[in-house]
Design a protein around this motif. Structure first.
Motif, PDB file in Angstrom:
ATOM      1  N   GLY A  41       0.892  -0.979  -0.029  1.00  0.00           N
ATOM      2  CA  GLY A  41       0.270  -0.302  -0.059  1.00  0.00           C
ATOM      3  C   GLY A  41       1.043   0.841   0.045  1.00  0.00           C
ATOM      4  N   TYR A  42       1.167   1.915  -1.128  1.00  0.00           N
ATOM      5  CA  TYR A  42       1.902   3.201  -1.078  1.00  0.00           C
ATOM      6  C   TYR A  42       1.473   4.235  -2.186  1.00  0.00           C
ATOM      7  N   MET A  43       1.669   5.342  -2.326  1.00  0.00           N
ATOM      8  CA  MET A  43       2.030   6.003  -3.602  1.00  0.00           C
ATOM      9  C   MET A  43       2.404   5.922  -4.891  1.00  0.00           C
ATOM     10  N   ILE A  44       1.526   5.178  -5.766  1.00  0.00           N
ATOM     11  CA  ILE A  44       2.312   4.685  -6.990  1.00  0.00           C
ATOM     12  C   ILE A  44       2.592   6.318  -8.167  1.00  0.00           C
ATOM     13  N   ALA A  45       2.038   7.123  -7.766  1.00  0.00           N
ATOM     14  CA  ALA A  45       2.394   7.899  -8.666  1.00  0.00           C
ATOM     15  C   ALA A  45       0.826   9.095  -7.840  1.00  0.00           C
ATOM     16  N   PRO A  46       2.140  10.768  -8.264  1.00  0.00           N
ATOM     17  CA  PRO A  46       1.461  11.794  -7.539  1.00  0.00           C
ATOM     18  C   PRO A  46       0.002  11.511  -7.199  1.00  0.00           C
ATOM     19  N   ALA A  47      -1.124  12.045  -6.238  1.00  0.00           N
ATOM     20  CA  ALA A  47      -1.741  12.085  -5.450  1.00  0.00           C
ATOM     21  C   ALA A  47      -2.298  10.640  -6.060  1.00  0.00           C
ATOM     22  N   THR A  48      -1.702   9.669  -6.183  1.00  0.00           N
ATOM     23  CA  THR A  48      -2.320   8.021  -6.345  1.00  0.00           C
ATOM     24  C   THR A  48      -1.532   7.013  -6.359  1.00  0.00           C
ATOM     25  N   GLY A  49      -2.812   6.347  -4.814  1.00  0.00           N
ATOM     26  CA  GLY A  49      -2.213   5.083  -4.579  1.00  0.00           C
ATOM     27  C   GLY A  49      -2.374   3.956  -4.907  1.00  0.00           C
ATOM     28  N   TYR A  50      -2.063   2.748  -4.233  1.00  0.00           N
ATOM     29  CA  TYR A  50      -2.560   1.740  -5.323  1.00  0.00           C
ATOM     30  C   TYR A  50      -1.662   0.260  -3.262  1.00  0.00           C
ATOM     31  N   ILE A  51      -3.083  -0.272  -3.647  1.00  0.00           N
ATOM     32  CA  ILE A  51      -3.193  -0.786  -2.440  1.00  0.00           C
ATOM     33  C   ILE A  51      -3.428  -2.597  -3.477  1.00  0.00           C
ATOM     34  N   ARG A  52      -2.540  -3.600  -2.990  1.00  0.00           N
ATOM     35  CA  ARG A  52      -2.444  -5.173  -3.440  1.00  0.00           C
ATOM     36  C   ARG A  52      -3.203  -5.962  -1.937  1.00  0.00           C
ATOM     37  N   LEU A  53      -4.273  -7.004  -2.412  1.00  0.00           N
ATOM     38  CA  LEU A  53      -4.600  -7.898  -1.207  1.00  0.00           C
ATOM     39  C   LEU A  53      -4.445  -9.328  -2.231  1.00  0.00           C
ATOM     40  N   ASN A  54      -3.543  -9.885  -0.997  1.00  0.00           N
ATOM     41  CA  ASN A  54      -3.191 -11.741  -1.546  1.00  0.00           C
ATOM     42  C   ASN A  54      -4.819 -12.487  -1.460  1.00  0.00           C
ATOM     43  N   LYS A  55      -5.740 -11.223  -0.654  1.00  0.00           N
ATOM     44  CA  LYS A  55      -7.432 -12.997   0.591  1.00  0.00           C
ATOM     45  C   LYS A  55      -7.746 -12.223   0.584  1.00  0.00           C
ATOM     46  N   PHE A  56      -8.723 -12.409   1.349  1.00  0.00           N
ATOM     47  CA  PHE A  56      -9.254 -11.931   2.235  1.00  0.00           C
ATOM     48  C   PHE A  56     -10.247 -12.734   3.730  1.00  0.00           C
ATOM     49  N   SER A  57      -8.693 -12.237   4.749  1.00  0.00           N
ATOM     50  CA  SER A  57      -9.056 -13.308   6.391  1.00  0.00           C
ATOM     51  C   SER A  57      -9.871 -12.163   6.943  1.00  0.00           C
ATOM     52  N   GLU A  58      -9.794 -12.772   8.134  1.00  0.00           N
ATOM     53  CA  GLU A  58      -9.967 -11.647   9.108  1.00  0.00           C
ATOM     54  C   GLU A  58      -9.371 -10.393   9.438  1.00  0.00           C
ATOM     55  N   THR A  59      -8.491 -10.480   9.368  1.00  0.00           N
ATOM     56  CA  THR A  59      -7.172  -8.891   8.887  1.00  0.00           C
ATOM     57  C   THR A  59      -7.697  -8.475   8.376  1.00  0.00           C
ATOM     58  N   THR A  60      -7.898  -8.533   6.856  1.00  0.00           N
ATOM     59  CA  THR A  60      -8.254  -7.136   5.313  1.00  0.00           C
ATOM     60  C   THR A  60      -8.884  -6.144   5.876  1.00  0.00           C
ATOM     61  N   TYR A  61     -10.021  -6.297   6.263  1.00  0.00           N
ATOM     62  CA  TYR A  61     -10.341  -5.247   6.197  1.00  0.00           C
ATOM     63  C   TYR A  61      -9.683  -4.220   6.979  1.00  0.00           C
ATOM     64  N   GLU A  62      -9.205  -4.713   8.148  1.00  0.00           N
ATOM     65  CA  GLU A  62      -8.202  -4.031   9.099  1.00  0.00           C
ATOM     66  C   GLU A  62      -7.282  -3.256   8.170  1.00  0.00           C
ATOM     67  N   GLU A  63      -6.745  -4.166   7.887  1.00  0.00           N
ATOM     68  CA  GLU A  63      -5.712  -4.557   6.877  1.00  0.00           C
ATOM     69  C   GLU A  63      -5.623  -2.875   6.340  1.00  0.00           C
ATOM     70  N   PHE A  64      -6.670  -2.753   5.153  1.00  0.00           N
ATOM     71  CA  PHE A  64      -7.272  -2.796   3.984  1.00  0.00           C
ATOM     72  C   PHE A  64      -7.776  -0.937   4.488  1.00  0.00           C
ATOM     73  N   MET A  65      -7.790  -0.792   6.101  1.00  0.00           N
ATOM     74  CA  MET A  65      -8.151   0.522   6.085  1.00  0.00           C
ATOM     75  C   MET A  65      -7.141   1.301   7.008  1.00  0.00           C
ATOM     76  N   GLU A  66      -6.365   0.210   7.536  1.00  0.00           N
ATOM     77  CA  GLU A  66      -5.207   1.204   7.718  1.00  0.00           C
ATOM     78  C   GLU A  66      -4.293   1.597   6.519  1.00  0.00           C
ATOM     79  N   ALA A  67      -4.196   1.318   5.830  1.00  0.00           N
ATOM     80  CA  ALA A  67      -3.168   1.694   4.084  1.00  0.00           C
ATOM     81  C   ALA A  67      -3.948   2.720   3.603  1.00  0.00           C
ATOM     82  N   MET A  68      -5.101   2.046   3.632  1.00  0.00           N
ATOM     83  CA  MET A  68      -6.144   3.989   3.502  1.00  0.00           C
ATOM     84  C   MET A  68      -5.956   5.288   4.199  1.00  0.00           C
ATOM     85  N   GLN A  69      -6.377   4.816   5.612  1.00  0.00           N
ATOM     86  CA  GLN A  69      -6.027   6.427   6.240  1.00  0.00           C
ATOM     87  C   GLN A  69      -4.515   7.040   5.827  1.00  0.00           C
ATOM     88  N   LYS A  70      -3.363   6.001   5.569  1.00  0.00           N
ATOM     89  CA  LYS A  70      -2.180   6.667   5.683  1.00  0.00           C
ATOM     90  C   LYS A  70      -2.422   7.217   3.843  1.00  0.00           C
TER      91      LYS A  70
END
Length: 530
Positions: free
Chosen positions: A196-225
């Motif tokens: 989860g990182y800024m791949i270009a100006p004002a553009t983010g990139y997130i890659r998910l490899n599965k949907f486990s019990e922690t996926t939404y929490e991980e996603f939200m942490e990355a999105m907040q950043k």
């Protein structure tokens, strides 16, 4: 491309699909007993009668447990491809993967020449706290000598894993020096978010490899950043994501969709229709959104992609998804095994069933991806389309289909660069992985000069010295990489660089470096105007 190349390479491409990443349902119950709906204690069924007779009367000694497992698997083979029996020996690891954590020491290891080598050490984990480093070699774990005789990875895991708070004494070899260390085991995360990182100006990139019990929490942490970094456009990469817990995909979809929009609904013969809707203000309801998919995207990945496509919320780029629209529920059985039974189908907001046909048997079902490859479905847009199912129109008038996965809005062909016999052998023999590890350990001080993956991507190149060292190493496995085509050499050099980044920064480093030359990511950036 010849059949020999295909046999070598496609198992690597499709491994996530074929090892069962799509057997996961919307409600994984950890302690669900077998109920009277399935078995009755009042009267033995015919299968149990036969097993009892074999146990008591058969001419030779035989393990009836093995027969029972085979009988169950045969029964399930007549249902659908995703109803499965999980032996007790496999259940713990599968449940840990779903839970997104296990109890252990926090390392990645590999076994070279009968010696366990530490590949990476989890930052802040038990092993790093105890002083382990990449390149260390295990001599003893507890009272067990673990060098000089053959051990497999499962045996090593059994020695290293244990209850949180328990201690394990290890003897390590670092260079020529022996080290006695005590590791206090802890909770080790199994991350579902690779990057989860800024791949270009004002553009983010997130890659998910599965949907486990922690996926939404991980996603939200990355999105907040990413929000703090000023994200206005987002690339969500679901390639190779074989699914998992449906509720996690629903929660993420809610962050992109406004109002009380329908996300997905499930329904089965014994299961009433259940709707999942957006119910709160999301973190990214506005702003351009791209979803990347391929033939390895399945189940919960298709739920998320289908919802975003049906509501015209995202542009979907890539290749048609796997086509798994069945929902499983897990029932733990008395002997420690489990039954994962299909109980419903899921439907996208427009009413699409994504499930591809399985009426020709499980073998044919599993070979569908190979057939898709042979028929050009991964190489050209027209062959990639699924237009035999029922047609639906999105609110903006876009035509979409059910019945066989999700077709992207923009097709990107499989990158066949590097799919030669010799390049494939670098993976099947693990030549490339072994070289990266050993070269990294021998030159760790140089790699540590780079503070982050972005700096590494700009400042590190596979020069002639590294390439020649790799050529000499590959020759030990009878692979002559200097005979590669120029395109294959460029592909292999880029992969070496990405794997070096993974060695230092794990998956985050790999994808941040690899994405620079990834055709699908490049297409997504073009679509976003970058």
């Amino acid at each position: 491309m010849g059949n020999n190349k295909l046999k070598l390479w496609l198992p690597l491409i499709f491994s996530i699909v074929m090892i069962g990443g799509m057997f996961l349902g919307y409600k994984m119950k950890e302690k669900m007993p077998v109920t009277a709906r399935f078995f009755s204690a009042e009267r033995k069924g015919t299968v149990q009668e036969v097993l009892d007779l074999i146990s008591k009367r058969y001419v030779d000694p035989i393990k009836t447990d093995t027969l029972a497992d085979a009988a169950i698997e045969e029964m399930l083979s007549h249902l659908d491809p995703h109803s499965i029996f999980i032996p007790s020996s496999d259940l713990q690891e599968i449940n840990e993967d779903l839970a997104g954590k296990f109890e252990g020491i926090g390392i990645e290891f590999n076994i070279f020449n009968d010696t366990i080598n530490v590949l990476t050490v989890l930052k802040g984990g038990p092993s790093e706290n105890a002083g382990l480093q990449p390149g260390d070699k295990f001599l003893k774990i507890g009272d067990s000598a673990v060098t000089g005789h053959r051990m497999d990875a499962n045996q090593v895991k059994q020695l290293l894993r244990g209850l949180r708070g328990s201690k394990v004494q290890v003897t390590m070899l670092r260079g020529k020096e022996k080290k006695e260390l005590t590791i206090t085991r802890g909770i080790i995360p199994l991350y579902s978010l690779d990057a989860g990182y800024m791949i270009a100006p004002a553009t983010g990139y997130i890659r998910l490899n599965k949907f486990s019990e922690t996926t939404y929490e991980e996603f939200m942490e990355a999105m907040q950043k990413l929000k703090e970094d000023g994200v206005q456009k987002l690339i969500l990469d679901l390639r190779g994501n074989g699914g998992g817990i449906l509720q996690e995909a629903v929660e993420i979809a809610d962050e992109f969709l406004d109002g009380n929009k329908l996300i997905v609904y499930t329904q089965g013969n014994h299961i009433k229709k259940q709707e999942f809707r957006a119910r709160r203000e999301g973190i990214f309801e506005e702003g351009k959104l791209i979803v990347l998919i391929d033939e390895g995207s399945a189940s919960a990945s298709e739920v998320l992609t289908g919802a975003l496509q049906d509501w015209d919320r995202a542009e979907v780029i890539g290749r048609r998804t796997f086509g798994k629209g069945l929902v499983q529920e897990q029932y733990n059985l008395n002997d420690g095994s489990a039954l994962r039974l299909t109980i419903a189908r899921y439907y996208t907001p427009l009413g699409r069933s994504i499930q591809k046909p399985y009426d020709k048997g499980i073998e044919s079902y599993n070979e569908e991806l190979y057939d898709r490859y042979h028929n050009g479905g991964m190489m050209n847009a027209d062959s990639n389309k699924m237009s035999t199912g029922q047609a639906y129109h999105t609110p903006n008038g876009k035509l979409v289909y059910g019945g066989g996965g999700i077709t992207p809005d923009v097709f990107v062909a499989m990158d066949t660069t590097g799919i030669s016999n010799k390049v494939a052998q670098l993976y099947t023999k693990n030549t490339i992985g072994n070289f990266v590890y050993r070269y990294y350990v021998d030159n760790m001080d140089h790699f540590k000069l780079f503070a982050n993956p972005a700096g590494f991507e700009k400042g590190f190149d596979i020069n002639n010295s590294i390439w020649n060292a790799f050529a000499a190493f590959a020759l030990q496995d009878s692979i002559k990489i200097n005979m590669l085509s120029e395109a294959d050499k460029q592909f292999t050099a880029r992969r070496l660089k990405s794997l070096f980044a993974r060695q230092q920064w794990r998956n985050e480093g790999f994808y941040e470096v690899n994405n620079v030359n990834d055709p699908m990511v490049i297409k997504a950036l073009e679509a976003l105007g970058e």
